[in-house]
Design a protein around this motif. Structure first.
Motif, PDB file in Angstrom:
ATOM      1  N   PHE A   9       6.624   0.599 -14.842  1.00 21.12           N
ATOM      2  CA  PHE A   9       7.108   0.161 -13.333  1.00 21.12           C
ATOM      3  C   PHE A   9       8.142   0.748 -12.851  1.00 21.12           C
ATOM      4  CE2 PHE A   9       9.548  -2.967 -10.945  1.00 21.12           C
ATOM      5  CZ  PHE A   9       8.572  -2.725  -9.846  1.00 21.12           C
ATOM      6  N   ILE A  10       8.924   1.555 -13.655  1.00 23.65           N
ATOM      7  CA  ILE A  10       9.351   2.036 -12.901  1.00 23.65           C
ATOM      8  C   ILE A  10       9.290   3.690 -12.744  1.00 23.65           C
ATOM      9  CG2 ILE A  10      12.087   3.630 -13.543  1.00 23.65           C
ATOM     10  CD1 ILE A  10      12.981   1.278 -15.419  1.00 23.65           C
ATOM     11  N   LYS A  11       8.458   3.870 -13.580  1.00 24.10           N
ATOM     12  CA  LYS A  11       8.259   5.392 -13.161  1.00 24.10           C
ATOM     13  C   LYS A  11       7.087   5.435 -12.079  1.00 24.10           C
ATOM     14  CE  LYS A  11       7.715   6.970 -18.428  1.00 24.10           C
ATOM     15  NZ  LYS A  11       7.362   8.397 -19.240  1.00 24.10           N
ATOM     16  N   ILE A  12       6.809   4.337 -12.174  1.00 23.46           N
ATOM     17  CA  ILE A  12       5.540   4.165 -10.661  1.00 23.46           C
ATOM     18  C   ILE A  12       6.139   4.432  -9.687  1.00 23.46           C
ATOM     19  CG2 ILE A  12       3.913   2.664  -9.920  1.00 23.46           C
ATOM     20  CD1 ILE A  12       2.718   2.487 -12.200  1.00 23.46           C
ATOM     21  N   VAL A  13       7.252   3.298  -9.468  1.00 21.96           N
ATOM     22  CA  VAL A  13       8.288   2.691  -8.778  1.00 21.96           C
ATOM     23  C   VAL A  13       8.520   4.478  -8.093  1.00 21.96           C
ATOM     24  CG1 VAL A  13      10.247   2.163  -7.616  1.00 21.96           C
ATOM     25  CG2 VAL A  13       8.431   0.488  -8.792  1.00 21.96           C
ATOM     26  N   ILE A  14       9.327   4.672  -8.785  1.00 24.02           N
ATOM     27  CA  ILE A  14      10.237   6.837  -8.025  1.00 24.02           C
ATOM     28  C   ILE A  14       8.618   7.241  -8.206  1.00 24.02           C
ATOM     29  CG2 ILE A  14      10.592   8.164  -9.338  1.00 24.02           C
ATOM     30  CD1 ILE A  14      12.334   6.418 -11.839  1.00 24.02           C
ATOM     31  N   ALA A  15       7.768   7.775  -8.935  1.00 25.90           N
ATOM     32  CA  ALA A  15       6.543   8.150  -8.092  1.00 25.90           C
ATOM     33  C   ALA A  15       6.016   8.078  -6.916  1.00 25.90           C
ATOM     34  CB  ALA A  15       5.203   8.367  -8.963  1.00 25.90           C
ATOM     35  N   GLY A  16       6.256   6.785  -6.341  1.00 22.68           N
ATOM     36  CA  GLY A  16       5.366   5.957  -5.020  1.00 22.68           C
ATOM     37  C   GLY A  16       7.120   6.662  -4.285  1.00 22.68           C
ATOM     38  N   LEU A  17       7.982   6.135  -4.339  1.00 24.41           N
ATOM     39  CA  LEU A  17       9.155   6.759  -3.316  1.00 24.41           C
ATOM     40  C   LEU A  17       8.775   8.391  -3.073  1.00 24.41           C
ATOM     41  CD1 LEU A  17      12.109   4.683  -4.520  1.00 24.41           C
ATOM     42  CD2 LEU A  17      10.649   4.644  -2.662  1.00 24.41           C
ATOM     43  N   ALA A  18       8.681   8.591  -4.136  1.00 19.97           N
ATOM     44  CA  ALA A  18       9.033  10.819  -4.351  1.00 19.97           C
ATOM     45  C   ALA A  18       8.188  10.964  -3.246  1.00 19.97           C
ATOM     46  CB  ALA A  18       8.792  10.766  -5.002  1.00 19.97           C
ATOM     47  N   ALA A  19       6.894  10.003  -3.123  1.00 24.60           N
ATOM     48  CA  ALA A  19       5.426  10.963  -2.685  1.00 24.60           C
ATOM     49  C   ALA A  19       5.516  10.077  -1.122  1.00 24.60           C
ATOM     50  CB  ALA A  19       4.000   9.876  -3.013  1.00 24.60           C
ATOM     51  N   GLY A  20       6.099   9.074  -0.660  1.00 23.80           N
ATOM     52  CA  GLY A  20       6.947   8.087   0.908  1.00 23.80           C
ATOM     53  C   GLY A  20       7.676   9.799   1.167  1.00 23.80           C
ATOM     54  N   LEU A  25       8.211  13.737   5.338  1.00 22.54           N
ATOM     55  CA  LEU A  25       9.406  14.818   5.213  1.00 22.54           C
ATOM     56  C   LEU A  25       8.627  16.422   5.874  1.00 22.54           C
ATOM     57  CD1 LEU A  25      12.319  14.770   2.629  1.00 22.54           C
ATOM     58  CD2 LEU A  25      12.655  14.745   4.983  1.00 22.54           C
ATOM     59  N   PHE A  26       7.160  15.719   5.538  1.00 24.34           N
ATOM     60  CA  PHE A  26       6.570  17.737   5.366  1.00 24.34           C
ATOM     61  C   PHE A  26       5.200  17.064   5.548  1.00 24.34           C
ATOM     62  CE2 PHE A  26       9.220  18.582   1.780  1.00 24.34           C
ATOM     63  CZ  PHE A  26       9.582  20.136   2.250  1.00 24.34           C
ATOM     64  N   ALA A  27       4.425  15.794   6.330  1.00 30.44           N
ATOM     65  CA  ALA A  27       3.571  15.632   6.830  1.00 30.44           C
ATOM     66  C   ALA A  27       3.190  14.693   7.653  1.00 30.44           C
ATOM     67  CB  ALA A  27       2.214  14.784   5.897  1.00 30.44           C
ATOM     68  N   PHE A  28       4.085  13.561   8.276  1.00 31.72           N
ATOM     69  CA  PHE A  28       4.114  12.592   8.594  1.00 31.72           C
ATOM     70  C   PHE A  28       4.514  11.877   8.920  1.00 31.72           C
ATOM     71  CE2 PHE A  28      -0.762  12.761   7.350  1.00 31.72           C
ATOM     72  CZ  PHE A  28      -1.256  13.136   9.016  1.00 31.72           C
ATOM     73  N   ASP A  29       4.626  11.129  10.153  1.00 32.71           N
ATOM     74  CA  ASP A  29       6.255  11.249  10.479  1.00 32.71           C
ATOM     75  C   ASP A  29       6.386   9.294  11.293  1.00 32.71           C
ATOM     76  OD1 ASP A  29       9.100  10.116  10.187  1.00 32.71           O
ATOM     77  OD2 ASP A  29       9.655  11.291  10.974  1.00 32.71           O
ATOM     78  N   ILE A  30       7.011   8.577  11.420  1.00 32.01           N
ATOM     79  CA  ILE A  30       6.976   7.456  12.443  1.00 32.01           C
ATOM     80  C   ILE A  30       8.402   7.342  13.447  1.00 32.01           C
ATOM     81  CG2 ILE A  30       7.071   4.663  12.950  1.00 32.01           C
ATOM     82  CD1 ILE A  30       5.318   5.015  10.517  1.00 32.01           C
ATOM     83  N   LEU A  31       8.328   7.596  14.933  1.00 29.92           N
ATOM     84  CA  LEU A  31       9.352   8.026  15.466  1.00 29.92           C
ATOM     85  C   LEU A  31       9.471   6.606  16.796  1.00 29.92           C
ATOM     86  CD1 LEU A  31       9.763  11.863  16.603  1.00 29.92           C
ATOM     87  CD2 LEU A  31      11.042  10.474  14.500  1.00 29.92           C
ATOM     88  N   HIS A  32      10.969   6.620  16.975  1.00 30.55           N
ATOM     89  CA  HIS A  32      11.242   5.985  17.758  1.00 30.55           C
ATOM     90  C   HIS A  32      12.017   6.394  19.337  1.00 30.55           C
ATOM     91  CE1 HIS A  32      13.663   2.677  19.770  1.00 30.55           C
ATOM     92  NE2 HIS A  32      12.825   1.264  19.561  1.00 30.55           N
ATOM     93  N   VAL A  33      11.102   6.346  20.088  1.00 35.41           N
ATOM     94  CA  VAL A  33      11.379   7.483  21.127  1.00 35.41           C
ATOM     95  C   VAL A  33      12.305   6.000  21.880  1.00 35.41           C
ATOM     96  CG1 VAL A  33      10.778   7.908  22.926  1.00 35.41           C
ATOM     97  CG2 VAL A  33       9.072   8.045  21.469  1.00 35.41           C
TER      98      VAL A  33
END
Length: 168
Positions: A9-20, A25-33
């Motif tokens: 479970f901890i490995k899955i959470v860490i992998a998910g956070l790293a992917a997010g 940082l590199f692919a998509f972002d959401i900005l508040h204008v």
């Protein structure tokens, strides 16, 4: 057995956070204008979605690219860094575009046959801005009277354009 499942479970959470983090940082972002410089296309308080991979692979928070495979086109709504702030503007002209000026009392910049009214303090001098240099764009807010943009701080290097707005 419980130790293995909690470890998984901890490995899955860490992998998910790293992917997010990688995606943000590199692919998509959401900005508040904040601000009305892009009104009516983008309103103050709107949330916009940014594709950071449109023009290349950017170095986060630096406003420059590791690899660049495309350049902004006229009409693209882009993001770039100016004075350490993320700015949202529309590409009004790209490198090599000749800028015409009217000599009337309204101080008009003419792009593609469209007049863009400029106030006296935003007037672009023909000697300075005869055409957009290669590798740069003229970035303007849609709400010309409320926008601080290329008319104030000059052309924007395409190397600094780190994403394209893809929706709101």
């Amino acid at each position: 057995m419980e130790g293995k499942s909690s470890s998984l479970f901890i490995k899955i959470v860490i992998a998910g956070l790293a992917a997010g983090i990688f995606i943000k940082l590199f692919a998509f972002d959401i900005l508040h204008v904040s601000g009305s410089s892009m009104f009516p296309a983008i309103n103050d308080g709107d949330v916009v979605f940014v594709n950071k991979l449109t023009y290349g692979l950017a170095i986060p928070f630096r406003g420059t690219f590791i690899f660049q495979w495309a350049e902004p086109k006229t009409g693209d709504v882009v993001i770039y860094l100016h004075d350490n702030k993320t700015v949202v503007k529309r590409v009004a002209a790209t490198g090599g575009t000749h800028l015409d000026f009217s000599e009337d009392s309204d101080y008009n910049l003419i792009l593609g046959g469209n007049k863009i009214c400029l106030s006296r303090d935003q007037f672009l001098k023909m000697s300075q801005y005869d055409s957009v240099p290669q590798g740069y764009v003229l970035a303007l807010g849609d709400n010309y009277s409320e926008s601080v943009d290329s008319r104030s701080y000059g052309f924007v290097s395409v190397k600094n354009v780190t994403g394209k707005i893809i929706g709101k």
